[in-house]
Write a protein that holds these residues in place. Structure first.
Motif, PDB file in Angstrom:
ATOM      1  N   VAL A  96       9.285  29.627-100.825  1.00  0.00           N
ATOM      2  CA  VAL A  96       9.616  30.522 -99.717  1.00  0.00           C
ATOM      3  C   VAL A  96       8.376  31.218 -99.178  1.00  0.00           C
ATOM      4  CG1 VAL A  96      11.968  30.977-100.434  1.00  0.00           C
ATOM      5  CG2 VAL A  96      10.142  32.381-101.325  1.00  0.00           C
ATOM      6  N   THR A  97       7.270  31.129 -99.901  1.00  0.00           N
ATOM      7  CA  THR A  97       6.055  31.820 -99.481  1.00  0.00           C
ATOM      8  C   THR A  97       5.535  31.263 -98.164  1.00  0.00           C
ATOM      9  OG1 THR A  97       5.522  31.886-101.809  1.00  0.00           O
ATOM     10  CG2 THR A  97       3.809  32.565-100.302  1.00  0.00           C
TER      11      THR A  97
ATOM     12  N   GLN B 235       2.089  30.922 -96.353  1.00  0.00           N
ATOM     13  CA  GLN B 235       0.678  31.064 -96.741  1.00  0.00           C
ATOM     14  C   GLN B 235      -0.038  31.823 -95.641  1.00  0.00           C
ATOM     15  OE1 GLN B 235      -0.512  29.993 -99.674  1.00  0.00           O
ATOM     16  NE2 GLN B 235       0.034  27.871-100.045  1.00  0.00           N
ATOM     17  N   TYR B 236       0.049  33.135 -95.671  1.00  0.00           N
ATOM     18  CA  TYR B 236      -0.198  33.941 -94.495  1.00  0.00           C
ATOM     19  C   TYR B 236      -1.455  33.679 -93.657  1.00  0.00           C
ATOM     20  CZ  TYR B 236      -1.951  37.828 -91.898  1.00  0.00           C
ATOM     21  OH  TYR B 236      -2.577  38.569 -90.964  1.00  0.00           O
ATOM     22  N   PRO B 237      -2.645  33.862 -94.136  1.00  0.00           N
ATOM     23  CA  PRO B 237      -3.708  33.768 -93.117  1.00  0.00           C
ATOM     24  C   PRO B 237      -3.829  32.368 -92.507  1.00  0.00           C
ATOM     25  CG  PRO B 237      -4.551  34.617 -95.200  1.00  0.00           C
ATOM     26  CD  PRO B 237      -3.185  34.124 -95.453  1.00  0.00           C
ATOM     27  N   ASP B 238      -3.452  31.334 -93.272  1.00  0.00           N
ATOM     28  CA  ASP B 238      -3.527  29.977 -92.716  1.00  0.00           C
ATOM     29  C   ASP B 238      -2.348  29.695 -91.801  1.00  0.00           C
ATOM     30  OD1 ASP B 238      -5.462  29.952 -94.612  1.00  0.00           O
ATOM     31  OD2 ASP B 238      -4.222  28.922 -96.093  1.00  0.00           O
TER      32      ASP B 238
ATOM     33  N   GLN C  53      10.108  30.983-109.523  1.00  0.00           N
ATOM     34  CA  GLN C  53      10.652  31.978-108.594  1.00  0.00           C
ATOM     35  C   GLN C  53      10.414  31.550-107.152  1.00  0.00           C
ATOM     36  OE1 GLN C  53       8.572  35.394-109.950  1.00  0.00           O
ATOM     37  NE2 GLN C  53      10.002  35.781-111.622  1.00  0.00           N
ATOM     38  N   ASP C  54      10.186  30.260-106.933  1.00  0.00           N
ATOM     39  CA  ASP C  54       9.996  29.701-105.592  1.00  0.00           C
ATOM     40  C   ASP C  54       8.810  30.300-104.857  1.00  0.00           C
ATOM     41  OD1 ASP C  54      12.232  28.403-106.267  1.00  0.00           O
ATOM     42  OD2 ASP C  54      13.568  29.327-104.821  1.00  0.00           O
ATOM     43  N   ARG C  55       7.761  30.675-105.617  1.00  0.00           N
ATOM     44  CA  ARG C  55       6.551  31.177-104.967  1.00  0.00           C
ATOM     45  C   ARG C  55       5.404  30.234-105.327  1.00  0.00           C
ATOM     46  NH1 ARG C  55       4.650  35.451-107.476  1.00  0.00           N
ATOM     47  NH2 ARG C  55       5.957  35.334-109.308  1.00  0.00           N
ATOM     48  N   TYR C  56       4.161  30.613-104.952  1.00  0.00           N
ATOM     49  CA  TYR C  56       2.999  29.817-105.337  1.00  0.00           C
ATOM     50  C   TYR C  56       2.211  30.450-106.466  1.00  0.00           C
ATOM     51  CZ  TYR C  56       3.651  27.055-101.155  1.00  0.00           C
ATOM     52  OH  TYR C  56       4.162  26.236-100.203  1.00  0.00           O
TER      53      TYR C  56
ATOM     54  N   ASN D 259      -3.370  31.485-105.895  1.00  0.00           N
ATOM     55  CA  ASN D 259      -3.922  30.177-105.513  1.00  0.00           C
ATOM     56  C   ASN D 259      -5.100  30.328-104.563  1.00  0.00           C
ATOM     57  OD1 ASN D 259      -2.652  31.042-103.252  1.00  0.00           O
ATOM     58  ND2 ASN D 259      -1.448  29.214-102.903  1.00  0.00           N
ATOM     59  N   ARG D 260      -5.734  31.507-104.569  1.00  0.00           N
ATOM     60  CA  ARG D 260      -6.814  31.736-103.602  1.00  0.00           C
ATOM     61  C   ARG D 260      -8.190  31.700-104.246  1.00  0.00           C
ATOM     62  NH1 ARG D 260      -5.381  31.207 -98.343  1.00  0.00           N
ATOM     63  NH2 ARG D 260      -3.158  31.014 -98.610  1.00  0.00           N
TER      64      ARG D 260
END
Ligand code: SF4
Ligand code: SF4
Lengths: 171, 317
Positions: free
Chosen positions: A20-21, A23-26, B37-40, B43-44
């Protein structure tokens, strides 16, 4: 006990669900036109400042982050001498927009106003004023308000009759 | 002389690997939790967010290392050390693969149990030395939790010891050549798994920490690297319990084709993942519920398991 195992299994299956994220700045999310972000002051269709410095937004603001000073030009038209919003205190509740009788103050779908220096979050009138009418393209407060200002006499507003001459009233 | 050098090298290698796995677990846990939890997750920073660990560590080093003026200073400073020390000591007796062990004591399992009992002092002392209501409550809960799981933790392992006829890790693994102990000792495995989660104070049994109720429980007052020690201590604990489960119930390094150490790591990481899945899925019980289950359900089950196993072992001999 069984329910615990069932829970574990269901949570495990979430590994295969879509994320559901955003990937904001991109990848920018879609924001509704009425999203409450950075505040602007709009102008009439004919280019004049809409704000009449009535202080209603400053009164409505729950965190008191709007400060302004009213003044008048030589034709009697009110406008703010300065208009300052401290965005480091603003909670983007939109009450100012609700309170404004002239649609002058509006919130926009822009939230990227981070600064390294807190002082830079204090926006002056020059920073707030935009060149267009914002969300209400045709509205002009002075054209419907029944007051006399430069270039518009009594009774010349839209949907307003000319004032009656009391002495010429004939039965 | 050569013996000594080999020993020292083994100690250093085990220490290095264990601490690195524990630190890496911070990343693994956050990614896995996010996965469920359906997130990533992070990852930066670096490839797949791997450098997040480095970033976190650097941040911890630069945090102010504060000792509250009202705290019991020396106990406060000592407490985080205890948890690291006891957990790392437990690793000395584990046999990771044939020949890869620091000290294959013949009472290995007892040693681990003793160290894990000592480890809880760190939490209790840390909580009580902080002189803070939340920390105190956390410390009290840790004591209560210890009273409830410690009893059946040891007993749940005795079935394994009976079947292997030894407390030594390598003997226990060798005894599983024919069949992993998880099959005959399934009850013992489940009980030990539950006790192990409680021992590492991980969700769902992070009752002494309980962020949603007690701020951060026993380590509310800790900052900087002292907090980091509690944190890493917890992860080393997870590694330890996962390693123990794979050694005691899943045949440790035994497995076809791949080299023994690889089998061991595969099994261990499987259980580490399971620990994280538990955290993602289950809510936290109240501590009186945990005591209730511990004494009224787990302990009788552990005793029954021990009796039956003992009877069968006697009958077969
Ligand atoms: S959005 Fe709310 S907090 Fe911000 S200036 Fe308007 S009234 Fe004040
Ligand atoms: S922005 Fe609107 S509410 Fe605020 S002073 Fe101007 S006219 Fe009044």
């Amino acid at each position: 006990m069984l329910s615990v195992i069932r829970t574990l299994w269901h949570i495990f299956l979430h590994a295969f669900h879509p994320r559901v994220t955003v990937q904001y700045p991109d990848e920018k999310p879609y924001l509704a036109p009425r999203y409450r972000g950075r505040i602007i002051l709009s102008r009439d269709p004919d280019g004049g400042e809409r704000c009449v410095a009535c202080y209603l937004c400053a009164v409505a603001c729950p965190v008191d982050c709007i400060s302004l000073q009213a003044t008048e030009d030589e034709t009697g038209r009110r406008y703010p001498e300065f208009f300052r919003i401290n965005f480091s205190r603003c909670i983007f509740c939109g009450y100012c927009e609700e309170a404004c009788p002239t649609y002058a103050i509006q919130l926009t779908p822009d939230f990227e106003i981070c600064e390294y220096n807190r002082q830079n979050l204090v926006y002056e009138k020059e920073d707030l004023l935009i060149s267009g009418p914002g969300k209400y393209p045709d509205y002009s407060f002075w054209r419907v308000a029944g007051v006399e200002i430069g270039g518009k006499g009594k009774g010349e507003s839209e949907r307003e009759d000319p004032p009656a001459d009391l002495r010429s009233l004939m039965p | 002389m050569r013996e000594t050098i080999i020993h020292i090298v083994t100690v250093l290698v085990v220490l290095f690997v264990v601490l690195n796995i524990a630190a890496g677990l911070i990343w693994v846990e956050r990614r896995l939790l996010a996965l469920w939890q359906d997130r990533y997750g992070p990852n930066r920073v670096g490839p797949f967010g791997l450098l997040q660990v480095a970033a976190d560590t650097i941040k911890l080093f630069f945090k102010e290392d504060w000792v509250p003026p009202f705290a019991d200073k020396w106990v406060f400073i000592l407490a985080p050390g205890i948890v690291m020390l006891t957990v790392l000591m437990s690793f000395t007796v584990l046999t990771f693969a044939p020949g890869i062990a620091i000290a294959d004591l013949n009472i290995g399992l007892l040693f681990v149990l003793a160290m894990s009992s000592l480890g809880v002092y760190s939490v209790v002392l840390g909580g009580w030395a902080s002189d803070n209501k939340y920390a105190l409550l956390g410390g009290l809960r840790a004591a209560a939790q210890m009273l409830s799981y410690e009893v059946f933790m040891g007993l749940s392992l005795m079935g394994v010891v009976l079947m292997a006829g030894s407390f030594s890790m390598s003997a226990i693994v060798e005894a599983q050549r024919k069949m992993w102990f998880v099959v005959p000792q399934f009850l013992g495995f489940v009980l030990f798994l539950i006790a192990g989660v409680a021992e590492t104070r991980r969700l769902p049994f992070d009752i002494p920490e309980a962020e949603s109720e007690l701020v951060a429980g026993f380590h509310s007052e800790y900052s900087g690297m002292k907090f980091g020690m509690f944190f890493v201590g917890e992860y080393v604990g997870v590694v330890l319990i996962s390693a123990l489960i794979s050694i005691l119930f899943f045949g440790g390094w035994l497995g076809p084709v791949l080299p023994p150490i690889v089998w061991f790591l595969i099994k261990m990481f499987f259980f580490i993942g399971f620990f994280i899945l538990l955290r993602a899925a289950l809510p936290r019980p109240r501590f009186d519920q945990l005591m209730d289950w511990g004494w009224k359900l787990m302990l009788p089950l552990a005793l029954a398991n021990l009796l039956v196993t003992g009877a069968i072992v006697l009958a077969v001999r």
